[in-house]
Design a protein around this motif. Sequence first.
Motif, PDB file in Angstrom:
ATOM      1  N   ARG A  66       2.564  13.136  -3.370  1.00 41.79           N
ATOM      2  CA  ARG A  66       2.513  11.789  -2.458  1.00 41.79           C
ATOM      3  C   ARG A  66       2.370  12.354  -0.838  1.00 41.79           C
ATOM      4  O   ARG A  66       1.578  11.978  -0.121  1.00 41.79           O
ATOM      5  CB  ARG A  66       3.982  10.883  -2.270  1.00 41.79           C
ATOM      6  N   GLU A 138      -0.110   2.825   0.197  1.00 41.72           N
ATOM      7  CA  GLU A 138      -0.849   3.152  -0.989  1.00 41.72           C
ATOM      8  C   GLU A 138      -0.278   4.216  -1.736  1.00 41.72           C
ATOM      9  O   GLU A 138       0.124   4.252  -2.949  1.00 41.72           O
ATOM     10  CB  GLU A 138      -2.315   3.125  -0.807  1.00 41.72           C
ATOM     11  N   ASN A 139      -0.022   5.246  -0.927  1.00 43.73           N
ATOM     12  CA  ASN A 139       0.426   6.698  -1.658  1.00 43.73           C
ATOM     13  C   ASN A 139       2.028   6.121  -2.101  1.00 43.73           C
ATOM     14  O   ASN A 139       2.431   6.875  -2.887  1.00 43.73           O
ATOM     15  CB  ASN A 139       0.311   7.700  -1.025  1.00 43.73           C
ATOM     16  N   LYS A 142       2.263   4.022  -5.159  1.00 43.51           N
ATOM     17  CA  LYS A 142       1.527   5.120  -6.433  1.00 43.51           C
ATOM     18  C   LYS A 142       2.779   5.813  -6.621  1.00 43.51           C
ATOM     19  O   LYS A 142       3.127   5.886  -7.947  1.00 43.51           O
ATOM     20  CB  LYS A 142       0.362   5.728  -5.996  1.00 43.51           C
ATOM     21  N   ASN A 145       5.593   3.767  -8.428  1.00 47.47           N
ATOM     22  CA  ASN A 145       5.367   3.306  -9.716  1.00 47.47           C
ATOM     23  C   ASN A 145       5.281   4.828 -10.740  1.00 47.47           C
ATOM     24  O   ASN A 145       5.698   4.731 -12.066  1.00 47.47           O
ATOM     25  CB  ASN A 145       3.804   2.813  -9.757  1.00 47.47           C
ATOM     26  N   TRP A 164      -0.317  12.656 -11.388  1.00 43.03           N
ATOM     27  CA  TRP A 164      -1.117  11.827 -10.028  1.00 43.03           C
ATOM     28  C   TRP A 164      -2.398  12.382  -9.955  1.00 43.03           C
ATOM     29  O   TRP A 164      -2.799  13.305 -10.042  1.00 43.03           O
ATOM     30  CB  TRP A 164      -0.360  12.572  -8.861  1.00 43.03           C
TER      31      TRP A 164
END
Length: 165
Positions: A66, A138-139, A142, A145, A164
């Motif tokens: 991330r 966004e990252n 992500k 999740n 990832w």
Amino acid sequence: MRYYKDKDNLVYGFEDDIKVDTSIYTEISKEEALELVKPIPPTPPSEEELLANAKENKLKEIDAKRDEAIESGVTYKDKVFQSAEKDRNLLTSTVSLFSITKSLPEGFVWIAKDNTAVSMSLEDLIALGALMASSVNENTIKARNLKDAVLKATTLDEVKGIVWN
């Protein structure tokens, strides 16, 4: 050399000319001494421990990916701009300051990752900041999740399958 053990089975070796208090130590053979000091083989980790370790490592891996994605830069005006936290903070401060006056100094530029000077308007700086904020969001989502999937995983194969990309 003579060998002794105490009440807790701790082993001691004394030279033959040393007087030993036999009320504290019991004399034992060299073989018994070696048996007592023989290392106990480690217990292999349980499936639960292996899964917990795999999850912990996967969560750290996701955090690193991330951070790498967020800090890898954003593209604007066909140039890549640095997007580490210090870069985002500098951009935010610059936009805030110049938003008050609603203008930039004449010839204002922002330095791209390749060290080229890129002419920018206030609107360009705001758009660049929006791109950086979007990348962070966004990252982060992500990563969240993927981390949720890791926490729900019940097998090592499930954990290994979370990547990832």
